[in-house]
Structures are given as C-alpha cells and as structure tokens.
Design a protein around this motif. Structure first.
Motif, short mmCIF file in Angstrom:
data_model
loop_
_atom_site.label_atom_id
_atom_site.label_comp_id
_atom_site.label_asym_id
_atom_site.label_seq_id
_atom_site.Cartn_x
_atom_site.Cartn_y
_atom_site.Cartn_z
N MET A 137 0.84 -1.19 0.00
CA MET A 137 0.00 0.00 0.00
C MET A 137 0.88 1.24 0.00
N THR A 138 0.48 2.21 -0.79
CA THR A 138 1.15 3.49 -0.87
C THR A 138 0.12 4.59 -0.62
N PHE A 139 0.48 5.53 0.25
CA PHE A 139 -0.43 6.66 0.53
C PHE A 139 -0.01 7.84 -0.33
N VAL A 140 -0.99 8.48 -0.95
CA VAL A 140 -0.74 9.64 -1.80
C VAL A 140 -1.56 10.79 -1.25
N GLN A 141 -0.85 11.89 -0.96
CA GLN A 141 -1.48 13.10 -0.41
C GLN A 141 -1.60 14.13 -1.53
N VAL A 142 -2.81 14.66 -1.70
CA VAL A 142 -3.05 15.69 -2.71
C VAL A 142 -2.82 17.06 -2.07
N ALA A 143 -2.14 17.94 -2.80
CA ALA A 143 -1.77 19.26 -2.27
C ALA A 143 -2.99 20.15 -2.07
N GLY A 144 -2.86 21.06 -1.10
CA GLY A 144 -3.92 22.03 -0.83
C GLY A 144 -5.03 21.42 -0.02
#
Length: 180
Positions: free
Chosen positions: A94-101
């Motif tokens: 599993m990889t967590f991806v954070q979206v900016a803003g």
C-alpha cells in the motif's frame, strides 16, 4: 437408448450407495448438516480437497507463496531502496498519496483517477481507494512497482507527498514545511 442410459445410471447409483452405507460413515458425517461444528466443516473441506491438484505458485494466497529469490550481487548495496524494492516483488504493498492544498473529495477523486489511469497506461497496476478528502491509497499487487509509481506521482503538480513503507517522499511542487 434412453432405457440403457437409465439402467446404467441406476447401476452406478446402487454401487455408490453400497460403498457409502451409514455404518461405514464416521460419526461426524452422520449428523445433520445444520448440526455440524467448525471442526466437522473443516474435516468436510479437507475431504473435499483431497483429490484436488495443488495450486500453482502464483495462485496461492500471498502468505503461502515462497519468498522471491534475491540475488544480492545484482542489487546496489549502497541503495537501500533497491533492496526494499526487490523484497516487495510479488507482494501486495500500500502506498499513501497526499493531494496538495485543501481539495474537495470530488477533486481528489478526479486527480487520483487520472493518476491511476496514467499508471495503468504505463503497465503499473494499482487499485485506488480514497481515505480522506485529500488522501488516497494506491494498492499494488506487485509491490516493486510502487517505486516506479512514486517517481511518476511526485512529478505531478498537485501531489503533496507519497508514502511508501513509512517513508515520505515529497512531491516536486509541494511547498516546504516552513511555508505552510
């Protein structure tokens, strides 16, 4: 012809009935199916699977698959990520991806869907699950692909960060922590 078929069917049924008389059955098998315990069900499953052919390695559940063979001579020992990548080959990651803003859930859905499609077009298979308004999980069946995906994701202008195995990789366009 039909009469012959019925006759053969009756012979087979009679022969199988003689083979499995009630007195030959174990005690647990004489019970009504509704009264079976977990142990009885387990025995029934084992009996059912007795004659099955063994599964291929890639069809086995992940916890029963053998560990991938790693040739340490081919791995750069100065780069711990290459060793980690080699150990995750064929394993779920599993990889967590954070979206900016502070995007809305719909914006995050659209962005991560676009990123997932781009990864699929590059033959990197990832399943995507939203966990927050600005965060998603990318699930890789072959964990070694996560690092290739990370290289793509951190180049995206709306990607804040990518987290693999508790290590955070900041996005190329993300703001340093002091600016936030």
């Amino acid at each position: 012809m039909n009469l012959l078929f019925v006759y053969i069917t009756c012979l087979i049924a009679t022969a199988s009935a003689k083979k499995f008389k009630d007195n030959e059955k174990p005690e647990w098998a004489k019970k009504d199916i509704r009264d079976f315990t977990e142990a009885d069900m387990e025995r029934l499953l084992e009996q059912w699977e007795e004659d099955d052919e063994p599964l291929e390695e890639d069809e086995l559940p992940e916890h029963l698959r053998p560990m991938p063979k790693i040739n340490l001579n081919e791995i750069n020992t100065d780069d711990p990520e290459s060793l980690l990548q080699a150990t995750k080959k064929g394993r779920t990651l599993m990889t967590f991806v954070q979206v900016a803003g502070h995007p809305s859930r719909d914006v995050t859905e659209e962005l991560t869907k676009l990123w997932q499609t781009s990864l699929w077009n590059s033959h990197i298979q990832a399943e995507r699950y939203l966990v927050d308004d600005n965060r998603a999980i990318f699930l890789f069946k072959d964990g070694s692909q996560a690092w290739q995906a990370k290289e793509y994701l951190i180049e995206q202008d709306k990607c804040e960060s990518v987290t693999i195995e508790s290590k955070v990789y900041p996005g190329k366009y993300s703001k340093p922590k002091e600016e936030l």
